[in-house]
Design an enzyme around this catalytic site. Structure first.
Site, PDB file in Angstrom:
ATOM      1  N   SER A   1     110.323  22.997  -3.586  1.00 23.91           N
ATOM      2  CA  SER A   1     109.116  22.338  -4.119  1.00 23.91           C
ATOM      3  C   SER A   1     108.762  21.079  -3.329  1.00 23.91           C
ATOM      4  O   SER A   1     107.576  20.829  -3.048  1.00 23.91           O
ATOM      5  CB  SER A   1     109.293  22.009  -5.601  1.00 23.91           C
ATOM      6  OG  SER A   1     110.503  21.325  -5.817  1.00 23.91           O
TER       7      SER A   1
ATOM      8  N   HIS B   1     115.075  28.538  -7.876  1.00 24.76           N
ATOM      9  CA  HIS B   1     114.778  27.088  -7.889  1.00 24.76           C
ATOM     10  C   HIS B   1     114.553  26.678  -9.348  1.00 24.76           C
ATOM     11  O   HIS B   1     115.405  26.897 -10.183  1.00 24.76           O
ATOM     12  CB  HIS B   1     113.576  26.852  -6.958  1.00 24.76           C
ATOM     13  CG  HIS B   1     113.297  25.415  -6.607  1.00 24.76           C
ATOM     14  ND1 HIS B   1     114.188  24.397  -6.803  1.00 24.76           N
ATOM     15  CD2 HIS B   1     112.184  24.831  -6.063  1.00 24.76           C
ATOM     16  CE1 HIS B   1     113.653  23.252  -6.401  1.00 24.76           C
ATOM     17  NE2 HIS B   1     112.435  23.486  -5.959  1.00 24.76           N
TER      18      HIS B   1
ATOM     19  N   HIS C   1     124.669  25.557  -5.447  1.00 22.55           N
ATOM     20  CA  HIS C   1     123.616  24.709  -4.879  1.00 22.55           C
ATOM     21  C   HIS C   1     123.652  24.809  -3.360  1.00 22.55           C
ATOM     22  O   HIS C   1     124.724  24.994  -2.769  1.00 22.55           O
ATOM     23  CB  HIS C   1     123.800  23.236  -5.303  1.00 22.55           C
ATOM     24  CG  HIS C   1     122.566  22.436  -5.140  1.00 22.55           C
ATOM     25  ND1 HIS C   1     122.251  21.798  -3.953  1.00 22.55           N
ATOM     26  CD2 HIS C   1     121.531  22.195  -5.983  1.00 22.55           C
ATOM     27  CE1 HIS C   1     121.087  21.191  -4.089  1.00 22.55           C
ATOM     28  NE2 HIS C   1     120.620  21.410  -5.309  1.00 22.55           N
TER      29      HIS C   1
ATOM     30  N   ARG D   1     123.055  15.103 -12.151  1.00 19.93           N
ATOM     31  CA  ARG D   1     121.971  15.320 -13.124  1.00 19.93           C
ATOM     32  C   ARG D   1     122.501  16.137 -14.306  1.00 19.93           C
ATOM     33  O   ARG D   1     122.059  15.983 -15.436  1.00 19.93           O
ATOM     34  CB  ARG D   1     120.782  16.019 -12.457  1.00 19.93           C
ATOM     35  CG  ARG D   1     120.171  15.222 -11.308  1.00 19.93           C
ATOM     36  CD  ARG D   1     119.134  16.018 -10.540  1.00 19.93           C
ATOM     37  NE  ARG D   1     119.703  17.222  -9.937  1.00 19.93           N
ATOM     38  CZ  ARG D   1     118.972  18.171  -9.336  1.00 19.93           C
ATOM     39  NH1 ARG D   1     117.661  18.045  -9.251  1.00 19.93           N
ATOM     40  NH2 ARG D   1     119.572  19.237  -8.817  1.00 19.93           N
TER      41      ARG D   1
HETATM   42  N1  CMX Z   1     126.422  33.124  -9.045  1.00 22.61           N
HETATM   43  C1  CMX Z   1     126.768  34.166  -8.266  1.00 22.61           C
HETATM   44  N2  CMX Z   1     126.655  34.179  -6.930  1.00 22.61           N
HETATM   45  C2  CMX Z   1     126.210  33.045  -6.358  1.00 22.61           C
HETATM   46  C3  CMX Z   1     125.878  31.907  -7.095  1.00 22.61           C
HETATM   47  C4  CMX Z   1     125.975  31.970  -8.501  1.00 22.61           C
HETATM   48  N3  CMX Z   1     125.638  30.952  -9.284  1.00 22.61           N
HETATM   49  N4  CMX Z   1     125.452  30.938  -6.248  1.00 22.61           N
HETATM   50  C5  CMX Z   1     125.517  31.462  -5.005  1.00 22.61           C
HETATM   51  N5  CMX Z   1     125.984  32.736  -5.077  1.00 22.61           N
HETATM   52  C6  CMX Z   1     126.136  33.686  -3.980  1.00 22.61           C
HETATM   53  C7  CMX Z   1     124.790  33.807  -3.265  1.00 22.61           C
HETATM   54  O1  CMX Z   1     123.929  34.721  -3.955  1.00 22.61           O
HETATM   55  C8  CMX Z   1     125.214  34.280  -1.906  1.00 22.61           C
HETATM   56  O2  CMX Z   1     125.511  35.650  -2.007  1.00 22.61           O
HETATM   57  P1  CMX Z   1     125.137  36.670  -0.808  1.00 22.61           P
HETATM   58  O3  CMX Z   1     125.969  36.216   0.338  1.00 22.61           O
HETATM   59  O4  CMX Z   1     125.527  37.999  -1.354  1.00 22.61           O
HETATM   60  O5  CMX Z   1     123.677  36.520  -0.565  1.00 22.61           O
HETATM   61  C9  CMX Z   1     126.520  33.524  -1.697  1.00 22.61           C
HETATM   62  O6  CMX Z   1     126.979  33.148  -2.998  1.00 22.61           O
HETATM   63  C10 CMX Z   1     126.386  32.274  -0.836  1.00 22.61           C
HETATM   64  O7  CMX Z   1     125.406  31.436  -1.410  1.00 22.61           O
HETATM   65  P2  CMX Z   1     125.487  29.847  -1.215  1.00 22.61           P
HETATM   66  O8  CMX Z   1     125.437  29.561   0.245  1.00 22.61           O
HETATM   67  O9  CMX Z   1     126.626  29.287  -1.982  1.00 22.61           O
HETATM   68  O10 CMX Z   1     124.170  29.346  -1.951  1.00 22.61           O
HETATM   69  P3  CMX Z   1     122.685  29.290  -1.374  1.00 22.61           P
HETATM   70  O11 CMX Z   1     122.512  27.998  -0.687  1.00 22.61           O
HETATM   71  O12 CMX Z   1     122.340  30.511  -0.618  1.00 22.61           O
HETATM   72  O13 CMX Z   1     121.833  29.322  -2.716  1.00 22.61           O
HETATM   73  C11 CMX Z   1     121.340  28.749  -4.957  1.00 22.61           C
HETATM   74  C12 CMX Z   1     121.811  28.227  -3.588  1.00 22.61           C
HETATM   75  C13 CMX Z   1     121.121  27.548  -5.884  1.00 22.61           C
HETATM   76  C14 CMX Z   1     120.012  29.471  -4.778  1.00 22.61           C
HETATM   77  C15 CMX Z   1     122.424  29.700  -5.522  1.00 22.61           C
HETATM   78  O14 CMX Z   1     123.615  28.987  -5.739  1.00 22.61           O
HETATM   79  C16 CMX Z   1     122.001  30.406  -6.791  1.00 22.61           C
HETATM   80  O15 CMX Z   1     121.358  31.456  -6.725  1.00 22.61           O
HETATM   81  N6  CMX Z   1     122.346  29.822  -8.000  1.00 22.61           N
HETATM   82  C17 CMX Z   1     121.895  30.373  -9.246  1.00 22.61           C
HETATM   83  C18 CMX Z   1     120.428  29.996  -9.493  1.00 22.61           C
HETATM   84  C19 CMX Z   1     120.267  28.521  -9.758  1.00 22.61           C
HETATM   85  O16 CMX Z   1     121.008  27.921 -10.537  1.00 22.61           O
HETATM   86  N7  CMX Z   1     119.256  27.901  -9.135  1.00 22.61           N
HETATM   87  C20 CMX Z   1     118.882  26.495  -9.410  1.00 22.61           C
HETATM   88  C21 CMX Z   1     119.242  25.539  -8.297  1.00 22.61           C
HETATM   89  C22 CMX Z   1     118.772  24.137  -8.617  1.00 22.61           C
HETATM   90  C23 CMX Z   1     117.278  24.042  -8.551  1.00 22.61           C
HETATM   91  O17 CMX Z   1     116.723  24.244  -7.458  1.00 22.61           O
HETATM   92  O18 CMX Z   1     116.630  23.817  -9.579  1.00 22.61           O
END
Ligand code: CMX
Length: 476
Positions: free
Chosen positions: A282, A312, A358, A367
């Protein structure tokens, strides 16, 4: 900027001799005199204008002396991996440390909670104060924050065609889509777009960006409440009360101001969800679209469309849906074993655990911690809070064992829904709109700074896979 060892003497010298032409200060003074509010304290616009020559000079000094310094390398994996860790953006308001979490202008969340002015009788900081801090780098006085509350209240009226537009949306159009639509339509009121069409000097850009940003933020509670009241209640929205703070008005327009703890929650919520440095979807989108000199209205709407994604900001809606489902499956047995099994069920079904992980953070999000502290104070015995706490205890271990995520700890979205639901705001699909109101307070200060320091249109370089292969000397 991290990694740059700038000589303090050079900076001090630059600060002592502001060389920026006087034209923009004169224009700033003229523009701010055009919209004056009864106040004995220095206005936000004047405070920003006064600090601007120093900022422009700092950047000039930095670029002149160190412009060719290398900040880091870029690997092929980073190019394919969502640009993680590439140092390529300037963001003045906040810096995110992977271990420590966010600092707003160098201040942690607990420091902001202590330093920023509160409402009379309140304990949580007012988001007005955070906006001031993000834009100017200064902690405002209580009077300055009161004046800002009054100014936002004075600018809060939403044009009738925007209200009608919201009223015509079908109830099953997602609240975030309605929110973005209404903000896009405010383009009609944009001082920046009108001035640009007439022809304005570059030195005037920031002033129109400032006016638009103030107008936008001021109108968001009424717009958000209109959507909420249309979709979930009786469609009636209370008028903004001019003598109340921003969060009180939002709570009141949603229909929850009778509960002073909910009002306090809004103050905390709007403060902590605002800014999380520049690389998140965002913030980066708002900044990028603004770099094309699209108005603050169009830029913010673009950023909020990104906030509406489930990876996000929509994660806060997803978390509550998931927790409610989770509660059904674990029942009253909150033992570690049972929670562990339910977490594995989520992961084995191919879903992410929402609210965990994250892109930058590698520890529990401060937070999250501040919301947990709020819950411990105000709702320690709530069954949903107990479930959230138990998930917090077990999930990091399960996610570590799962072995995929780089950060097994909770982020901001893992907690917010449970707090809102406790006070009766149970409609999860509205949660990201509240996040959006707060995010505007975080990303618009940077947009004003961008235009004030003459940030250029952004245009990073892209390559095809074949071209990248050639660059790294690979044969495909
Ligand atoms: N549960 C299960 N698997 C997860 C995970 C979770 N909470 N968080 C990351 N992973 C997985 C990813 O999907 C990725 O899998 P693949 O290799 O199969 O694609 C792997 O772990 C590596 O990911 P990462 O490098 O640790 O995390 P990213 O930087 O790619 O993504 C985020 C970050 C936040 C999108 C991810 O942790 C996620 O999807 N979390 C759940 C959704 C969430 O809480 N989003 C809110 C974030 C805060 C915000 O922006 O508001």
């Amino acid at each position: 900027m991290a990694g740059l060892n700038v000589s303090r003497t050079a900076l001090r010298r630059a600060m002592a001799q502001p060389t920026v032409s006087r034209t923009w200060t004169q224009t700033a003074a003229k523009a701010s005199a055009a919209r004056t509010y009864a106040t004995a304290s220095k206005s936000l616009k004047d405070t920003f204008a006064d600090g601007l020559p120093e900022k422009i000079e700092q950047i000039k000094t930095l670029r002149k002396g160190y412009g060719d310094k290398v900040l880091g390398e870029v690997t092929l994996d980073q190019v394919y991996g969502g640009a993680r860790g590439i140092k390529s953006l300037v963001w003045e308001g906040s810096v995110l440390d992977s271990e420590e979490g966010i600092r707003f202008r160098g201040k942690t969340i607990p420091e902001c909670q202590e330093l920023l002015p509160k409402a009379p009788g309140g304990q949580e900081p007012l988001p007005e104060g955070l906006f001031w801090l993000l834009l100017t780098g200064e902690v405002p006085s209580e009077q300055q924050v009161r004046d800002l509350s009054a100014e936002w209240a004075a600018r809060s009226e939403v044009p009738s065609f925007v209200t009608e537009l919201i009223d015509r949306c079908p109830n099953d159009l997602h609240p975030m889509a309605q929110f973005s639509l209404a903000i896009t339509a405010l383009e009609h009121e944009s001082s920046f777009s009108k001035a640009y069409a007439k022809g304005m000097k570059k030195t005037e850009y920031w002033q129109h960006t400032f006016e638009d940003s103030m107008d936008l933020i001021a109108k968001l509670p009424t717009i958000a409440a209109r959507i909420y009241r249309n979709v979930f209640k009786d469609g009636k929205v209370a008028a903004t009360q001019k003598d109340k703070d921003y969060s009180w008005n939002l709570a009141n327009q949603l229909g929850f101001a009778d509960n002073k703890d909910f009002v306090e929650l809004m103050r905390l919520y709007l403060t902590i969800h605002s800014d999380h440095e520049g690389g998140n979807v965002s913030a980066h989108t708002t900044h990028l679209v603004g770099s094309a000199l699209s108005s603050p209205m169009l830029s913010l709407a673009a950023g909020l469309n990104g906030l509406a994604g489930p990876l996000h900001g929509l994660a806060n809606q997803e978390v509550l849906n998931w927790l409610l489902e989770f509660k059904k499956s674990v029942g009253s047995d909150l033992s570690d074993e049972n929670i562990k099994k339910a977490l594995w069920d989520t992961l084995n079904s191919g879903r992410v655990v929402p609210g965990y992980g994250h892109a930058v953070l590698r520890k529990t999000d401060p937070r999250y911690v501040s919301q947990r502290e709020f819950a411990l104070k105000h709702l320690p015995d709530d069954p949903m809070f107990k479930l959230v706490s138990q998930v917090y205890k077990v999930a990091p271990g399960v996610l570590t064992e799962h072995g995929k995520t780089k950060n097994p700890y909770p982020n901001v979205d893992a907690h917010s829904g449970v707090l809102l639901q406790y006070y009766g705001l149970t409609e999860q699909s509205f949660y990201t709109v509240l996040f959006g109101v707060s995010r505007a307070i975080g990303v618009l200060p940077q947009l004003i700074i961008d235009r004030a320091v003459g940030a250029p249109i952004e245009r990073p370089k892209s390559y095809s896979t074949e071209a990248l292969a050639k660059l790294v000397g690979a044969k495909l």
